[in-house]
Design an enzyme around this catalytic site. Structure first.
Site, PDB file in Angstrom:
ATOM      1  N   ASP A 102       5.362  12.633   3.921  1.00 54.84           N
ATOM      2  CA  ASP A 102       6.614  11.952   4.247  1.00 54.84           C
ATOM      3  C   ASP A 102       7.732  12.575   3.401  1.00 54.84           C
ATOM      4  O   ASP A 102       8.169  13.679   3.699  1.00 54.84           O
ATOM      5  CB  ASP A 102       6.394  10.464   3.982  1.00 54.84           C
ATOM      6  CG  ASP A 102       7.524   9.581   4.451  1.00 54.84           C
ATOM      7  OD1 ASP A 102       8.047   9.820   5.540  1.00 54.84           O
ATOM      8  OD2 ASP A 102       7.888   8.631   3.728  1.00 54.84           O
ATOM      9  N   PHE A 151       7.935   4.470  11.114  1.00 55.60           N
ATOM     10  CA  PHE A 151       6.819   4.031  10.279  1.00 55.60           C
ATOM     11  C   PHE A 151       5.597   3.808  11.165  1.00 55.60           C
ATOM     12  O   PHE A 151       5.659   3.096  12.154  1.00 55.60           O
ATOM     13  CB  PHE A 151       7.182   2.753   9.521  1.00 55.60           C
ATOM     14  CG  PHE A 151       6.230   2.494   8.393  1.00 55.60           C
ATOM     15  CD1 PHE A 151       6.362   3.169   7.183  1.00 55.60           C
ATOM     16  CD2 PHE A 151       5.177   1.601   8.544  1.00 55.60           C
ATOM     17  CE1 PHE A 151       5.468   2.958   6.141  1.00 55.60           C
ATOM     18  CE2 PHE A 151       4.284   1.376   7.513  1.00 55.60           C
ATOM     19  CZ  PHE A 151       4.429   2.051   6.319  1.00 55.60           C
ATOM     20  N   VAL A 152       4.494   4.454  10.810  1.00 47.57           N
ATOM     21  CA  VAL A 152       3.284   4.385  11.636  1.00 47.57           C
ATOM     22  C   VAL A 152       2.150   3.690  10.888  1.00 47.57           C
ATOM     23  O   VAL A 152       2.125   3.676   9.657  1.00 47.57           O
ATOM     24  CB  VAL A 152       2.824   5.802  12.072  1.00 47.57           C
ATOM     25  CG1 VAL A 152       3.886   6.483  12.916  1.00 47.57           C
ATOM     26  CG2 VAL A 152       2.464   6.665  10.864  1.00 47.57           C
ATOM     27  N   ARG A 164      -5.172  -0.606   8.723  1.00 48.34           N
ATOM     28  CA  ARG A 164      -5.854   0.660   8.407  1.00 48.34           C
ATOM     29  C   ARG A 164      -7.016   0.910   9.359  1.00 48.34           C
ATOM     30  O   ARG A 164      -7.392   2.043   9.608  1.00 48.34           O
ATOM     31  CB  ARG A 164      -6.396   0.644   6.968  1.00 48.34           C
ATOM     32  CG  ARG A 164      -5.330   0.625   5.880  1.00 48.34           C
ATOM     33  CD  ARG A 164      -5.967   0.894   4.521  1.00 48.34           C
ATOM     34  NE  ARG A 164      -5.088   0.606   3.404  1.00 48.34           N
ATOM     35  CZ  ARG A 164      -4.157   1.442   2.919  1.00 48.34           C
ATOM     36  NH1 ARG A 164      -3.974   2.616   3.468  1.00 48.34           N
ATOM     37  NH2 ARG A 164      -3.416   1.096   1.893  1.00 48.34           N
TER      38      ARG A 164
HETATM   39  P1  IMP Z   1       5.512  10.613   0.308  1.00 48.28           P
HETATM   40  O1  IMP Z   1       5.291  10.728  -1.166  1.00 48.28           O
HETATM   41  O2  IMP Z   1       6.850  10.017   0.636  1.00 48.28           O
HETATM   42  O3  IMP Z   1       5.261  11.911   1.052  1.00 48.28           O
HETATM   43  O4  IMP Z   1       4.533   9.508   0.834  1.00 48.28           O
HETATM   44  C1  IMP Z   1       3.222   9.725   1.023  1.00 48.28           C
HETATM   45  C2  IMP Z   1       2.465   8.446   1.261  1.00 48.28           C
HETATM   46  O5  IMP Z   1       3.275   7.365   1.706  1.00 48.28           O
HETATM   47  C3  IMP Z   1       1.476   8.682   2.359  1.00 48.28           C
HETATM   48  O6  IMP Z   1       0.292   9.248   1.861  1.00 48.28           O
HETATM   49  C4  IMP Z   1       1.283   7.296   2.915  1.00 48.28           C
HETATM   50  O7  IMP Z   1       0.265   6.650   2.198  1.00 48.28           O
HETATM   51  C5  IMP Z   1       2.611   6.616   2.711  1.00 48.28           C
HETATM   52  N1  IMP Z   1       3.409   6.663   3.940  1.00 48.28           N
HETATM   53  C6  IMP Z   1       4.456   7.450   4.233  1.00 48.28           C
HETATM   54  N2  IMP Z   1       4.917   7.252   5.480  1.00 48.28           N
HETATM   55  C7  IMP Z   1       4.117   6.300   6.014  1.00 48.28           C
HETATM   56  C8  IMP Z   1       4.054   5.672   7.317  1.00 48.28           C
HETATM   57  O8  IMP Z   1       4.824   5.924   8.261  1.00 48.28           O
HETATM   58  N3  IMP Z   1       3.060   4.752   7.468  1.00 48.28           N
HETATM   59  C9  IMP Z   1       2.171   4.420   6.497  1.00 48.28           C
HETATM   60  N4  IMP Z   1       2.178   5.006   5.279  1.00 48.28           N
HETATM   61  C10 IMP Z   1       3.150   5.924   5.039  1.00 48.28           C
END
Ligand code: IMP
Ligand code: MG
Length: 179
Positions: A102, A151-152, A164
Site C-alpha cells: 500500500d 480498501f479491500v 480474513r
Molecule cells: P503499507 O505499509 O501502507 O504498505 O501497508 C501494508 C499493510 O497494510 C498490508 O500488509 C495490510 O496488512 C494493510 N493494508 C493496506 N491496505 C489494505 C487494504 O486495502 N485492506 C486490508 N489491509 C490493508
C-alpha cells in the site's frame, strides 16, 4: 459475513490461477536454491499457504508480525516488530510474502531491517499492489494483481480483524465502516 460485501474484486478462481503462475515463476527463479519464505502476519497467511504449495523447491518458511495499522483503514505510519524470525537469514535467499503493498512503509522498513542480517538477497512478493498509494520508495519483484485505491478485505486481509476468512478479495459496503 458475505452480506457485508459490496462487490467481489478478485474471485477465488482468478486468485488461484495467479498464485499458480507466481509459484511457477518463483520455482524458476530459485532453481537449485533453497529459499526461505517469510510471511508477514497476519494478512499474508492465506496467500503464503497457497503460494508455498505452488513452489516446487526445498524451501523453508518463517513468519514475522509487524504492526502498522490499528483497527481502521488508514496507516499510522509507525512500524513495530511484534514477532521476529526464528531462523538465521545470513547468506539465504529470502522471499518476503505480503498481502498488499500500500504506502510501502511497512515493507520499506522491513527490507532495511532484514538487509542488516546479510541475506544473499531479498525478493518481495505481494498478492496485491496499490501503486497509487505509494509513499516509500519500494516496488515488488512479483505482484499478483494491481488494485485501485480502495480498501479491500478477504483472502487474509481484514477490516478490524474480520473478513480474513473470505475466500475471495472484495470491497465492503460503506455502511460496514460506520457501524
Ligand atoms: P503499507 O505499509 O501502507 O504498505 O501497508 C501494508 C499493510 O497494510 C498490508 O500488509 C495490510 O496488512 C494493510 N493494508 C493496506 N491496505 C489494505 C487494504 O486495502 N485492506 C486490508 N489491509 C490493508
Ligand atoms: Mg500485511
Amino acid at each position: 459475513m458475505k452480506d457485508d460485501i459490496l462487490r467481489v474484486l478478485l474471485s477465488q478462481e482468478q486468485i488461484d490461477q495467479r498464485v499458480h503462475e507466481l509459484g511457477a515463476e518463483l520455482t524458476e527463479k530459485f532453481k537449485g536454491e533453497e529459499p526461505l519464505f517469510i510471511g508477514i502476519l497476519k494478512g499474508s497467511f492465506v496467500f503464503m499457504a497457497d503460494l508455498v504449495r505452488c513452489v516446487d523447491l526445498k524451501s523453508s518458511v518463517d513468519f514475522m508480525a509487524v504492526s502498522s495499522y490499528g483497527c481502521g483503514t488508514k496507516s499510522s505510519g509507525a512500524v513495530k516488530i511484534m514477532k521476529d524470525l526464528n531462523e538465521d537469514i545470513a547468506g539465504r535467499h529470502v522471499v518476503i510474502v505480503e498481502d498488499i503493498l500500500d504506502s510501502g512503509v511497512t515493507l520499506n522498513y522491513l527490507c532495511g531491517y532484514l538487509q542488516n542480517r546479510k541475506p544473499a538477497d531479498i525478493t518481495l512478493v505481494t498478492l496485491l499492489d496499490k501503486p497509487a498509494r505509494r509513499k516509500a520508495p519500494i516496488t515488488a519483484d512479483f505482484a499478483g494483481f494491481e488494485v485501485p485505491d480502495e480498501f479491500v478485505v478477504g483472502y487474509g486481509m481484514d477490516y478490524a480483524e474480520k473478513y480474513r476468512n473470505l475466500p475471495y478479495v472484495g470491497i465492503l459496503k460503506p455502511e460496514v465502516y460506520s457501524n
